[in-house]
Design an enzyme around this catalytic site. Structure first.
Site, PDB file in Angstrom:
ATOM      1  N   ARG A   1      14.631 -10.549   9.927  1.00  0.00           N
ATOM      2  CA  ARG A   1      13.923 -10.573   8.640  1.00  0.00           C
ATOM      3  C   ARG A   1      12.709  -9.646   8.671  1.00  0.00           C
ATOM      4  O   ARG A   1      12.236  -9.199   7.626  1.00  0.00           O
ATOM      5  CB  ARG A   1      13.467 -11.986   8.298  1.00  0.00           C
ATOM      6  CG  ARG A   1      14.599 -12.926   7.882  1.00  0.00           C
ATOM      7  CD  ARG A   1      14.067 -14.346   7.704  1.00  0.00           C
ATOM      8  NE  ARG A   1      15.140 -15.302   7.552  1.00  0.00           N
ATOM      9  CZ  ARG A   1      15.425 -15.956   6.429  1.00  0.00           C
ATOM     10  NH1 ARG A   1      14.719 -15.706   5.340  1.00  0.00           N
ATOM     11  NH2 ARG A   1      16.398 -16.837   6.380  1.00  0.00           N
TER      12      ARG A   1
ATOM     13  N   SER B   1     -14.393  12.352   6.413  1.00  0.00           N
ATOM     14  CA  SER B   1     -15.096  11.488   7.357  1.00  0.00           C
ATOM     15  C   SER B   1     -16.274  10.852   6.650  1.00  0.00           C
ATOM     16  O   SER B   1     -16.949  11.489   5.828  1.00  0.00           O
ATOM     17  CB  SER B   1     -15.584  12.305   8.564  1.00  0.00           C
ATOM     18  OG  SER B   1     -16.498  11.558   9.351  1.00  0.00           O
TER      19      SER B   1
ATOM     20  N   ASP C   1      18.193 -22.490   3.576  1.00  0.00           N
ATOM     21  CA  ASP C   1      17.988 -21.608   2.430  1.00  0.00           C
ATOM     22  C   ASP C   1      19.261 -21.375   1.620  1.00  0.00           C
ATOM     23  O   ASP C   1      19.231 -21.373   0.384  1.00  0.00           O
ATOM     24  CB  ASP C   1      17.365 -20.284   2.874  1.00  0.00           C
ATOM     25  CG  ASP C   1      18.195 -19.538   3.905  1.00  0.00           C
ATOM     26  OD1 ASP C   1      19.129 -20.146   4.486  1.00  0.00           O
ATOM     27  OD2 ASP C   1      17.903 -18.348   4.159  1.00  0.00           O
TER      28      ASP C   1
ATOM     29  N   ARG D   1      16.016 -28.012   4.019  1.00  0.00           N
ATOM     30  CA  ARG D   1      15.631 -27.120   5.120  1.00  0.00           C
ATOM     31  C   ARG D   1      16.763 -26.147   5.456  1.00  0.00           C
ATOM     32  O   ARG D   1      17.069 -25.874   6.610  1.00  0.00           O
ATOM     33  CB  ARG D   1      15.212 -27.915   6.363  1.00  0.00           C
ATOM     34  CG  ARG D   1      14.007 -28.806   6.127  1.00  0.00           C
ATOM     35  CD  ARG D   1      13.554 -29.494   7.396  1.00  0.00           C
ATOM     36  NE  ARG D   1      13.070 -28.514   8.374  1.00  0.00           N
ATOM     37  CZ  ARG D   1      11.829 -27.995   8.370  1.00  0.00           C
ATOM     38  NH1 ARG D   1      10.967 -28.348   7.421  1.00  0.00           N
ATOM     39  NH2 ARG D   1      11.466 -27.131   9.288  1.00  0.00           N
TER      40      ARG D   1
ATOM     41  N   THR E   1      31.017 -19.593   4.907  1.00  0.00           N
ATOM     42  CA  THR E   1      29.875 -20.084   5.675  1.00  0.00           C
ATOM     43  C   THR E   1      28.661 -19.281   5.236  1.00  0.00           C
ATOM     44  O   THR E   1      28.777 -18.285   4.509  1.00  0.00           O
ATOM     45  CB  THR E   1      30.121 -19.939   7.189  1.00  0.00           C
ATOM     46  OG1 THR E   1      29.077 -20.604   7.904  1.00  0.00           O
ATOM     47  CG2 THR E   1      30.179 -18.488   7.611  1.00  0.00           C
TER      48      THR E   1
ATOM     49  N   SER F   1      17.690 -14.511  13.509  1.00  0.00           N
ATOM     50  CA  SER F   1      17.399 -14.549  12.084  1.00  0.00           C
ATOM     51  C   SER F   1      15.968 -14.133  11.745  1.00  0.00           C
ATOM     52  O   SER F   1      15.741 -13.179  11.004  1.00  0.00           O
ATOM     53  CB  SER F   1      17.674 -15.946  11.534  1.00  0.00           C
ATOM     54  OG  SER F   1      17.363 -16.003  10.160  1.00  0.00           O
TER      55      SER F   1
ATOM     56  N   HIS G   1       4.193  24.860  27.360  1.00  0.00           N
ATOM     57  CA  HIS G   1       3.186  24.128  28.145  1.00  0.00           C
ATOM     58  C   HIS G   1       1.826  24.133  27.445  1.00  0.00           C
ATOM     59  O   HIS G   1       0.784  23.999  28.086  1.00  0.00           O
ATOM     60  CB  HIS G   1       3.040  24.711  29.555  1.00  0.00           C
ATOM     61  CG  HIS G   1       4.346  24.938  30.238  1.00  0.00           C
ATOM     62  ND1 HIS G   1       5.021  23.946  30.909  1.00  0.00           N
ATOM     63  CD2 HIS G   1       5.126  26.046  30.320  1.00  0.00           C
ATOM     64  CE1 HIS G   1       6.152  24.427  31.395  1.00  0.00           C
ATOM     65  NE2 HIS G   1       6.242  25.698  31.046  1.00  0.00           N
TER      66      HIS G   1
ATOM     67  N   ARG H   1       0.795  -1.221   0.000  1.00  0.00           N
ATOM     68  CA  ARG H   1       0.000   0.000   0.000  1.00  0.00           C
ATOM     69  C   ARG H   1       0.830   1.275   0.000  1.00  0.00           C
ATOM     70  O   ARG H   1       0.479   2.262  -0.635  1.00  0.00           O
ATOM     71  CB  ARG H   1      -0.926  -0.008   1.222  1.00  0.00           C
ATOM     72  CG  ARG H   1      -1.865   1.198   1.320  1.00  0.00           C
ATOM     73  CD  ARG H   1      -2.857   1.015   2.448  1.00  0.00           C
ATOM     74  NE  ARG H   1      -3.653   2.203   2.671  1.00  0.00           N
ATOM     75  CZ  ARG H   1      -4.767   2.524   2.009  1.00  0.00           C
ATOM     76  NH1 ARG H   1      -5.186   1.725   1.054  1.00  0.00           N
ATOM     77  NH2 ARG H   1      -5.434   3.625   2.278  1.00  0.00           N
TER      78      ARG H   1
END
Length: 480
Positions: free
Chosen positions: A331, A282, A80, A78, A104, A327, A152, A13
């Site tokens: 994300r 409104s 990614d 399993r 790694t 992780s 104030h 949106r």
């Protein structure tokens, strides 16, 4: 259009296309492939047995990611990163043996996130500069317009409309300075290995420490980074996320402050955000002009301002060299923090491009309070003409009480100045009376302060950083 599952409003949106793309799967995973290619090139340059054909094969498959195939592989693995390695290896079989060599998972995940953070900060910087430019123009045009100042939330001394908005402007300039500094200093993780010791790369280079250091410098440089973080566990220090999100929080604070004040000014009918010819304020009250855009800024800013605490908790709970509970959290936090700030800036660009100012309403409110503020000036002027301060003070006090009762008990206009002007005790200043109560005489150095700030700080900044200004298309607000 997806109507049967949850859609993130930030991407569906509100947010701009550029920021959405930076956090998209395509950008993320094509960056993984660029990192694998860069790693292979640099390793080849430093003597590892990697062929030109293998490099060419990786080069040929930088963008053609088959996400369905990756998902199919991931069902079994399993994992990614390994799923993307396998999918790339199917496309580049000759290069398969050297993809991800010595690395790694955090080589691609962490380094990509740092690249995404850097690019996202640059997008925010461009929009923020554009916003600074727009607010500066507004301040310059309205620097001489007297209006009530408040402390104030009670009327105090006068200020000017330009000076009030210059306060918001200064906050955004401070945010820009910190954002710009973070972009320049953001470090790259580069090649650190499984627990940050570079043991795998030291093995590949037969114990040559110099080549290990050179490899991480070359990879970082190839990816556009001057700085490499000296030490890491498996991941870069999550304090960096905290620093980045703190900057976003600061930007959100500035945005919420200005948007809140615009909402208050709209209530006073002094300044209003743009309102479309067919816009509905409104569903029930057709006459209303609700400050919906400024309200949306405050709503999103509230979310962003709370993110640094989340990042602080993540940084403090990384067990030893790393734990994976960061992780899933990151994300959400990193993309949404940037997407929300992108939306905030787009909305503010739209609002400040068409702020509606009602000078007569502002002047009416000033006139209602000015009598009380002007009494000290009138008192001093009459004393200079030979009047007795104590006697004049008592005259003003009596007239003030009477005028106050008239306003509060009868709901009539404040006639204090008229009472004082017609009192014989102030006959000596009757000729200069109107000049003594001119609102412009009560704003101090507000116009000059605005001019000085624009000339000394803002205009030089905008001139120096003109190349970083976001273009109009990038600043276009969606669904504002």
């Amino acid at each position: 259009m997806n109507t049967t599952s949850y859609c993130n409003p930030l991407t569906d949106r509100y947010a701009g296309r550029s920021m959405s793309y930076v956090w998209s799967p395509q950008y993320k995973h094509s960056t993984w492939r660029k990192l694998w290619l860069t790693l292979a090139r640099c390793e080849k340059e430093l003597g590892l047995p990697i062929t030109d054909a293998q490099i060419a094969e990786l080069e040929a498959h930088q963008q053609d990611i088959d996400f369905e195939r990756v998902a199919e592989i991931e069902k079994g693995l399993r994992h990614d990163v390994m799923s993307h390695i396998r999918a790339l290896a199917e496309l580049a079989p000759e290069a398969a043996p050297i993809i991800h060599l010595g690395a790694t998972s955090c080589f691609v995940t962490d380094n990509t996130e740092l690249i995404q953070i850097r690019e996202a900060m640059k997008l925010l910087r461009g929009k923020l500069l554009r916003l600074i430019s727009q607010i500066a123009d507004f301040c310059d045009a309205r620097k001489d317009v007297p209006m009530l100042g408040f402390t104030h939330l009670q009327p105090a001394q006068l200020t000017t409309l330009g000076k009030r908005f210059a306060l918001y402007l200064q906050d955004f300039v401070l945010d820009f300075e910190r954002l710009d500094c973070e972009i320049a200093e953001l470090p790259f993780r580069s090649v650190k290995g499984t627990t940050g010791t570079q043991a795998s790369f030291l093995e590949l280079f037969d114990g040559d420490h110099a080549k290990c250091r050179e490899l991480e410098k070359r990879v970082a440089s190839a990816m556009g980074f001057d700085n490499v973080i000296y030490l890491s566990g498996q991941t870069y220090s999550r304090k960096i996320d905290y620093f980045v999100l703190s900057i976003l929080s600061g930007l959100a604070q500035s945005a919420a402050k200005m948007a809140t004040d615009i909402r208050l000014l709209a209530n006073m009918k002094e300044v209003e955000e743009p309102f479309g010819a067919k816009q509905v304020g409104s569903s029930a009250m057709a006459y209303k002009r609700n400050p919906m855009r400024s309200e949306r800024v405050c709503s999103l800013a509230r979310y962003v301002m709370n993110l640094p605490g989340n990042a602080a908790y993540t940084a403090s709970t990384q067990w030893f060299e790393r734990t994976l509970d960061d992780s899933a959290n990151r994300r959400l936090v990193l993309p949404e923090g940037f997407l929300a700030c992108d939306v905030i800036l787009s909305i503010l660009l739209d609002v400040t491009s068409g702020l509606q100012v009602w000078p007569k309403v502002i002047a009416k409110h000033v006139a209602a309070e000015l009598p009380f503020m002007a009494t000290e000036n009138l008192l001093m002027a009459a004393v200079k003409k030979g009047g007795n301060r104590q006697e004049l003070h008592e005259v003003i006090r009596n007239h003030s009480m009477a005028a106050g009762r008239r306003v509060k008990e009868e709901g009539l206009e404040n006639d204090l100045l008229e009472r004082i002007k017609n009192d014989p005790a102030f006959a000596s200043i009757r000729e200069e009376f109107d000049s003594l109560i001119n609102p412009s005489a009560f704003v101090g150095r507000a116009p000059q302060q605005v001019t000085d700030y624009l000339n000394d700080v803002v205009r030089p900044l905008l001139k120096e950083r003109a190349a970083d200004l976001a273009d109009d298309a990038d600043c276009a607000a969606l669904n504002v």
